[in-house]
Design a protein around this motif. Structure first.
Motif, short mmCIF file in Angstrom:
data_model
loop_
_atom_site.label_atom_id
_atom_site.label_comp_id
_atom_site.label_asym_id
_atom_site.label_seq_id
_atom_site.Cartn_x
_atom_site.Cartn_y
_atom_site.Cartn_z
N LEU A 37 84.38 45.01 -18.58
CA LEU A 37 83.11 44.47 -18.14
C LEU A 37 82.27 45.54 -17.45
O LEU A 37 82.78 46.58 -17.02
CB LEU A 37 83.30 43.26 -17.23
N ASN A 38 80.99 45.24 -17.37
CA ASN A 38 80.05 46.03 -16.58
C ASN A 38 79.49 45.11 -15.52
O ASN A 38 79.37 43.90 -15.72
CB ASN A 38 78.90 46.54 -17.45
N LEU A 39 79.12 45.69 -14.39
CA LEU A 39 78.51 44.92 -13.32
C LEU A 39 77.11 45.47 -13.09
O LEU A 39 76.93 46.67 -12.87
CB LEU A 39 79.33 45.00 -12.04
N VAL A 40 76.12 44.57 -13.19
CA VAL A 40 74.74 44.97 -12.96
C VAL A 40 74.15 44.09 -11.86
O VAL A 40 74.66 43.00 -11.57
CB VAL A 40 73.87 44.86 -14.24
N ARG A 41 73.09 44.60 -11.26
CA ARG A 41 72.36 43.83 -10.26
C ARG A 41 70.90 43.78 -10.71
O ARG A 41 70.29 44.82 -10.95
CB ARG A 41 72.49 44.50 -8.89
N ASP A 42 70.41 42.56 -10.88
CA ASP A 42 69.05 42.35 -11.34
C ASP A 42 68.18 41.85 -10.20
O ASP A 42 68.59 40.97 -9.43
CB ASP A 42 69.01 41.29 -12.46
N ARG A 43 66.99 42.38 -10.12
CA ARG A 43 65.98 41.82 -9.22
C ARG A 43 65.13 40.91 -10.09
O ARG A 43 64.62 41.34 -11.13
CB ARG A 43 65.13 42.92 -8.59
N VAL A 44 65.02 39.65 -9.70
CA VAL A 44 64.33 38.66 -10.51
C VAL A 44 63.20 38.00 -9.73
O VAL A 44 63.24 37.92 -8.49
CB VAL A 44 65.30 37.57 -11.04
N GLU A 45 62.24 37.53 -10.50
CA GLU A 45 61.19 36.69 -9.92
C GLU A 45 61.55 35.25 -10.26
O GLU A 45 61.76 34.89 -11.43
CB GLU A 45 59.83 37.04 -10.52
N LEU A 46 61.65 34.42 -9.22
CA LEU A 46 62.00 33.01 -9.39
C LEU A 46 60.79 32.23 -9.89
O LEU A 46 59.65 32.70 -9.79
CB LEU A 46 62.49 32.45 -8.06
N PRO A 47 61.00 31.02 -10.39
CA PRO A 47 59.88 30.21 -10.88
C PRO A 47 58.79 29.95 -9.83
O PRO A 47 57.63 29.78 -10.17
CB PRO A 47 60.55 28.90 -11.30
N ASN A 48 59.18 29.99 -8.55
CA ASN A 48 58.21 29.76 -7.48
C ASN A 48 57.51 31.04 -7.02
O ASN A 48 56.77 31.04 -6.06
CB ASN A 48 58.86 29.06 -6.29
N GLY A 49 57.82 32.17 -7.70
CA GLY A 49 57.18 33.44 -7.37
C GLY A 49 57.94 34.30 -6.39
O GLY A 49 57.62 35.48 -6.20
N LYS A 50 58.96 33.74 -5.74
CA LYS A 50 59.76 34.52 -4.79
C LYS A 50 60.68 35.47 -5.56
O LYS A 50 60.97 35.26 -6.73
CB LYS A 50 60.57 33.60 -3.89
N LEU A 51 61.19 36.49 -4.86
CA LEU A 51 62.08 37.47 -5.46
C LEU A 51 63.52 37.23 -4.99
O LEU A 51 63.74 36.77 -3.87
CB LEU A 51 61.65 38.89 -5.09
N ALA A 52 64.47 37.55 -5.85
CA ALA A 52 65.89 37.39 -5.51
C ALA A 52 66.70 38.42 -6.29
O ALA A 52 66.22 39.02 -7.24
CB ALA A 52 66.37 35.98 -5.86
N TRP A 53 67.95 38.62 -5.84
CA TRP A 53 68.89 39.49 -6.54
C TRP A 53 69.91 38.64 -7.25
O TRP A 53 70.36 37.62 -6.73
CB TRP A 53 69.60 40.42 -5.55
N ARG A 54 70.32 39.07 -8.44
CA ARG A 54 71.37 38.40 -9.20
C ARG A 54 72.39 39.46 -9.61
O ARG A 54 72.03 40.48 -10.20
CB ARG A 54 70.82 37.74 -10.47
#
Length: 180
Positions: free
Chosen positions: A21-38
């Motif tokens: 496996l590989n492990l990545v970290r994504d910075r995403v924009e949520l449906p409400n416009g806020k930002l989060a890490w996945r």
């Protein structure tokens, strides 16, 4: 219809690259416009096969699984190798892990075992018409196979002796009878 629920990936950082496996970290924009890490474990596709002998017995294997520190019961399974189609991978895993190939290989459902953090897809097969045709096991695998009646397997599930998710899905799919 579900577009309003989707997250948009803004950036991706690779944290680890491995064999399985590989492990990545994504910075995403949520449906409400806020930002989060996945954090996402990227996993190659896998196959899992429920072998059924001519007399109706099921074949499960036992092997040690380091992440849980236990020897567990499960169906034969493994990663799809580069250049293999799913059926080839299923036959190879059967031959390596139980020493049989299937004259009849029925494709079952595919499922996501842990979609909250992993993109792995497992493709289920039912193997019938088993013919002795062993391949050498992988160097890092130590596996024992056992023929069991459906009643024995169900009792083991009830007694929580079978806890592997792909095995539970495979057995319940098979016993549901909507496979052929």
């Amino acid at each position: 219809m579900t577009e309003h629920m989707k997250e948009r990936t803004l950036e991706r950082e690779t944290i680890y690259t491995g064999r399985v496996l590989n492990l990545v970290r994504d910075r995403v924009e949520l449906p409400n416009g806020k930002l989060a890490w996945r954090e996402v474990a990227q996993h190659r596709p896998a196959v899992a096969i429920l072998p059924v002998a001519d007399d109706g017995r099921l074949i499960l294997i036992r092997q040690y699984r380091h992440p849980v520190g236990e020897v567990i019961w499960e169906v034969p399974a493994g990663l799809v190798e580069d250049g293999e189609d799913l059926e080839q991978a299923a036959q190879r895993e059967l031959r390596e892990e139980i020493g049989y190939r299937a004259l009849e290989l029925l494709r079952g459902p595919s499922f996501l075992p842990s979609p909250g953090f992993c993109d792995e897809v497992i493709h289920l097969f039912l193997a019938m018409g088993l013919v002795r045709d062993p391949l050498e096991m992988d160097d890092d695998e130590f596996i024992g196979a056992k023929f069991m009646s459906k009643a024995e397997v169900l009792e083991m599930i009830r007694d929580r002796q079978v806890t592997d998710g792909k095995t539970l899905v495979a057995v319940l799919w098979f016993l549901g009878g909507n496979w052929g």
